[in-house]
Design a protein around this motif. Structure first.
Motif, short mmCIF file in Angstrom:
data_model
loop_
_atom_site.label_atom_id
_atom_site.label_comp_id
_atom_site.label_asym_id
_atom_site.label_seq_id
_atom_site.Cartn_x
_atom_site.Cartn_y
_atom_site.Cartn_z
N LEU A 19 45.53 -31.60 -3.34
CA LEU A 19 45.78 -31.88 -1.92
C LEU A 19 46.89 -32.90 -1.73
CD1 LEU A 19 42.10 -31.98 -0.55
CD2 LEU A 19 43.83 -30.22 -0.10
N GLY A 20 47.07 -33.81 -2.70
CA GLY A 20 48.11 -34.85 -2.58
C GLY A 20 47.72 -35.88 -1.53
N ASP A 21 48.74 -36.42 -0.84
CA ASP A 21 48.48 -37.48 0.15
C ASP A 21 47.83 -36.85 1.39
OD1 ASP A 21 48.46 -39.63 1.81
OD2 ASP A 21 50.64 -39.77 2.04
N ILE A 22 46.61 -37.30 1.70
CA ILE A 22 45.91 -36.69 2.85
C ILE A 22 45.72 -37.69 4.00
CG2 ILE A 22 44.76 -34.81 1.63
CD1 ILE A 22 42.27 -36.58 1.37
N GLN A 23 46.31 -38.85 3.88
CA GLN A 23 46.24 -39.84 4.95
C GLN A 23 46.68 -39.21 6.28
OE1 GLN A 23 45.52 -43.33 4.84
NE2 GLN A 23 45.79 -43.23 7.06
N GLY A 24 45.82 -39.28 7.31
CA GLY A 24 46.18 -38.77 8.64
C GLY A 24 46.10 -37.26 8.77
N LYS A 25 45.73 -36.56 7.70
CA LYS A 25 45.66 -35.09 7.77
C LYS A 25 44.28 -34.63 8.25
CE LYS A 25 49.65 -34.20 5.48
NZ LYS A 25 50.07 -33.93 4.14
N THR A 26 44.19 -33.37 8.67
CA THR A 26 42.90 -32.78 9.07
C THR A 26 42.50 -31.72 8.05
OG1 THR A 26 43.41 -33.16 11.40
CG2 THR A 26 41.68 -31.55 10.91
N ILE A 27 41.30 -31.88 7.52
CA ILE A 27 40.82 -30.97 6.46
C ILE A 27 39.52 -30.31 6.91
CG2 ILE A 27 40.01 -30.84 4.06
CD1 ILE A 27 41.68 -33.28 3.42
N ILE A 28 39.41 -29.00 6.69
CA ILE A 28 38.11 -28.33 6.88
C ILE A 28 37.43 -28.28 5.51
CG2 ILE A 28 36.89 -26.26 7.61
CD1 ILE A 28 39.15 -25.53 9.43
N ASP A 29 36.25 -28.92 5.41
CA ASP A 29 35.42 -28.80 4.21
C ASP A 29 34.39 -27.71 4.53
OD1 ASP A 29 33.64 -28.96 2.14
OD2 ASP A 29 33.33 -31.13 2.26
N CYS A 30 34.60 -26.53 3.97
CA CYS A 30 33.75 -25.38 4.34
C CYS A 30 32.34 -25.49 3.77
CB CYS A 30 34.40 -24.09 3.83
SG CYS A 30 35.90 -23.71 4.71
N THR A 31 32.15 -26.32 2.76
CA THR A 31 30.87 -26.38 2.05
C THR A 31 30.47 -27.84 1.87
OG1 THR A 31 32.20 -26.19 0.04
CG2 THR A 31 31.12 -24.17 0.80
N PHE A 32 29.92 -28.43 2.92
CA PHE A 32 29.62 -29.87 2.95
C PHE A 32 28.68 -30.30 1.82
CE2 PHE A 32 26.84 -33.33 4.37
CZ PHE A 32 27.77 -34.29 4.71
N GLY A 33 27.58 -29.56 1.60
CA GLY A 33 26.63 -29.89 0.52
C GLY A 33 26.06 -31.28 0.68
N ALA A 34 26.31 -32.14 -0.32
CA ALA A 34 25.87 -33.54 -0.22
C ALA A 34 26.99 -34.42 0.33
CB ALA A 34 25.43 -34.04 -1.59
N GLY A 35 28.08 -33.81 0.75
CA GLY A 35 29.17 -34.57 1.36
C GLY A 35 30.07 -35.26 0.35
N GLY A 36 29.99 -34.86 -0.91
CA GLY A 36 30.82 -35.51 -1.95
C GLY A 36 32.31 -35.35 -1.67
N TYR A 37 32.75 -34.13 -1.37
CA TYR A 37 34.16 -33.91 -1.07
C TYR A 37 34.52 -34.60 0.25
CZ TYR A 37 34.96 -30.03 -4.47
OH TYR A 37 35.14 -29.26 -5.59
N PRO A 208 45.01 -17.90 6.80
CA PRO A 208 46.47 -17.96 7.04
C PRO A 208 46.83 -18.44 8.43
CG PRO A 208 45.92 -15.97 5.83
CD PRO A 208 44.61 -16.60 6.23
N ASP A 209 46.12 -17.96 9.46
CA ASP A 209 46.47 -18.36 10.84
C ASP A 209 46.05 -19.79 11.16
OD1 ASP A 209 47.62 -15.99 11.39
OD2 ASP A 209 45.88 -15.12 12.42
N LEU A 210 45.07 -20.29 10.42
CA LEU A 210 44.54 -21.63 10.74
C LEU A 210 45.38 -22.76 10.13
CD1 LEU A 210 40.66 -21.92 10.27
CD2 LEU A 210 42.05 -22.83 12.12
N LEU A 211 46.09 -22.44 9.03
CA LEU A 211 46.79 -23.51 8.32
C LEU A 211 48.14 -23.83 8.95
CD1 LEU A 211 46.22 -22.77 4.51
CD2 LEU A 211 45.35 -24.71 5.84
N SER A 212 48.48 -25.11 8.92
CA SER A 212 49.81 -25.55 9.38
C SER A 212 50.83 -25.18 8.31
CB SER A 212 49.79 -27.06 9.58
OG SER A 212 49.47 -27.66 8.34
N CYS A 213 52.10 -25.32 8.67
CA CYS A 213 53.17 -25.14 7.69
C CYS A 213 53.00 -26.22 6.60
CB CYS A 213 54.46 -25.29 8.49
SG CYS A 213 55.85 -25.86 7.63
N GLY A 214 52.98 -25.81 5.33
CA GLY A 214 52.72 -26.76 4.23
C GLY A 214 51.24 -26.99 4.00
N GLY A 215 50.39 -26.31 4.80
CA GLY A 215 48.94 -26.47 4.64
C GLY A 215 48.43 -25.80 3.36
N LYS A 216 47.29 -26.30 2.88
CA LYS A 216 46.78 -25.81 1.59
C LYS A 216 45.38 -25.23 1.72
CE LYS A 216 49.52 -29.23 -0.86
NZ LYS A 216 49.55 -30.59 -1.39
#
Ligand SMILES: C[S@@+](CC[C@H](N)C(=O)[O-])C[C@H]1O[C@@H](n2cnc3c(N)ncnc32)[C@H](O)[C@@H]1O
Length: 285
Positions: A19-37, A208-216
């Motif tokens: 993911l690299g530098d994620i400061q200020g970015k918005t991430i969808i964690d699809c599988t929260f589980g115990a919230g480790g990620y 594909p439609d949800l990700l920004s340009c440069g999104g991962k």
């Protein structure tokens, strides 16, 4: 004890590196589980929208919500509902399969090592594995065993399931004469009960439609069926567009990120990491 102490996140350092530098970015964690990620993303300055279908994760959700406020939002739904999120987002992450909390709590009925009702529902609602056996015909059951567990003599076992209608994990185990086949049979029923392959296909179609340009998009898989779905989707997205017989092709909408496997240290600390495989793609601008 919170579930954080019971589930060791798999391949987390590889996911963070991808993911690299994620400061200020918005991430969808699809599988929260115990919230480790999710905790790792939030502590590095990202905002997180997390999904999980299992209501048992709510105590961890509350802890995190209290600490991070509006940087964190939880959606108690299956991850195919990511299509309802207002994008764009900077990353979408899947850590597939079941959590240690699900497999280690005997009453959830996921494990053949302890006796319990044959349940296997991640979401604690809908059809249990025992009901699936009850409601399916022999051919459908045989198909499930073959497709999702590569089970030998699937037709014979499917008939035995229909005749005996196992209600508990040990009743099911008893019907599977060759002990080598127990894990694949449990896996096949679990995948069918939770529609795991359908969920993954539908969620990936929304990426594909949800990700920004440069999104991962980063996926951690645990068996060959889900890995094949991810690999094929990523291959499709990283193939240049147009007719390959023509000289000018449009560049592919995505490119691949280096894949990762657990190293020896992670494998010795966490047996759940054994079959893990991380794949990723980055959206072109
Ligand atoms: C391997 S655990 C994730 C662990 C998490 N990354 C962590 O570090 O704590 C997988 C989680 O995904 C959830 N899950 C699996 N399939 C899902 C789906 N289709 N929709 C929503 N949640 C799902 C399970 O309920 C489980 O809690």
């Amino acid at each position: 004890m919170t579930t954080e102490q019971k589930h060791i996140p798999v391949l987390l350092s590889s996911v963070l590196a991808a993911l690299g530098d994620i400061q200020g970015k918005t991430i969808i964690d699809c599988t929260f589980g115990a919230g480790g990620y999710t905790r790792a993303f939030l502590s590095r300055g990202a905002s997180v929208i997390a999904f999980d279908r299992d209501p048992n994760v709510l105590s961890d959700v509350e802890h995190i919500a209290a600490k991070y406020g509006d940087k964190f939002r939880f959606v108690p739904k299956t991850f195919s509902h990511i299509s309802e999120i207002d994008g764009p987002v900077d990353a979408i992450v899947f850590d597939l399969g079941i959590s240690s909390m699900q497999i280690d709590v005997p009453e959830r009925g996921f494990s053949f090592r302890s006796d319990a009702l044959l349940d296997m529902r991640m979401s604690v609602s809908g059809m249990t594995a025992a009901e699936l056996i009850n409601n399916s015909d022999v051919n459908t059951l045989a198909q499930i065993l073959r497709d999702y567990g590569d089970v030998n003599r699937a037709g014979v076992l499917a008939r035995a399931l229909k005749e005996n209608q196992p209600k508990t994990t040990f009743e099911l185990r008893k019907l599977i004469h060759n002990i080598k086949d127990v894990a694949p049979v449990f896996q096949a029923l679990r995948i069918a009960v939770n529609d795991e392959m359908g969920e993954l296909q539908r969620a990936l179609s929304a990426v594909p439609d949800l990700l920004s340009c440069g999104g991962k998009c980063i996926c951690v898989t645990f068996h060959s069926l889900e890995d094949r779905i991810v690999k094929n989707k990523f291959r499709e997205w990283t193939t240049p567009l147009g007719d390959p017989r023509m000289p000018i092709l449009q560049p592919a909408p995505f490119s691949l990120i280096k894949t990762a496997l657990p190293d020896a240290d992670e494998l010795s600390d966490n047996t759940r990491a054994r079959s893990a495989h991380m794949r990723g793609v980055i959206k072109s601008c």
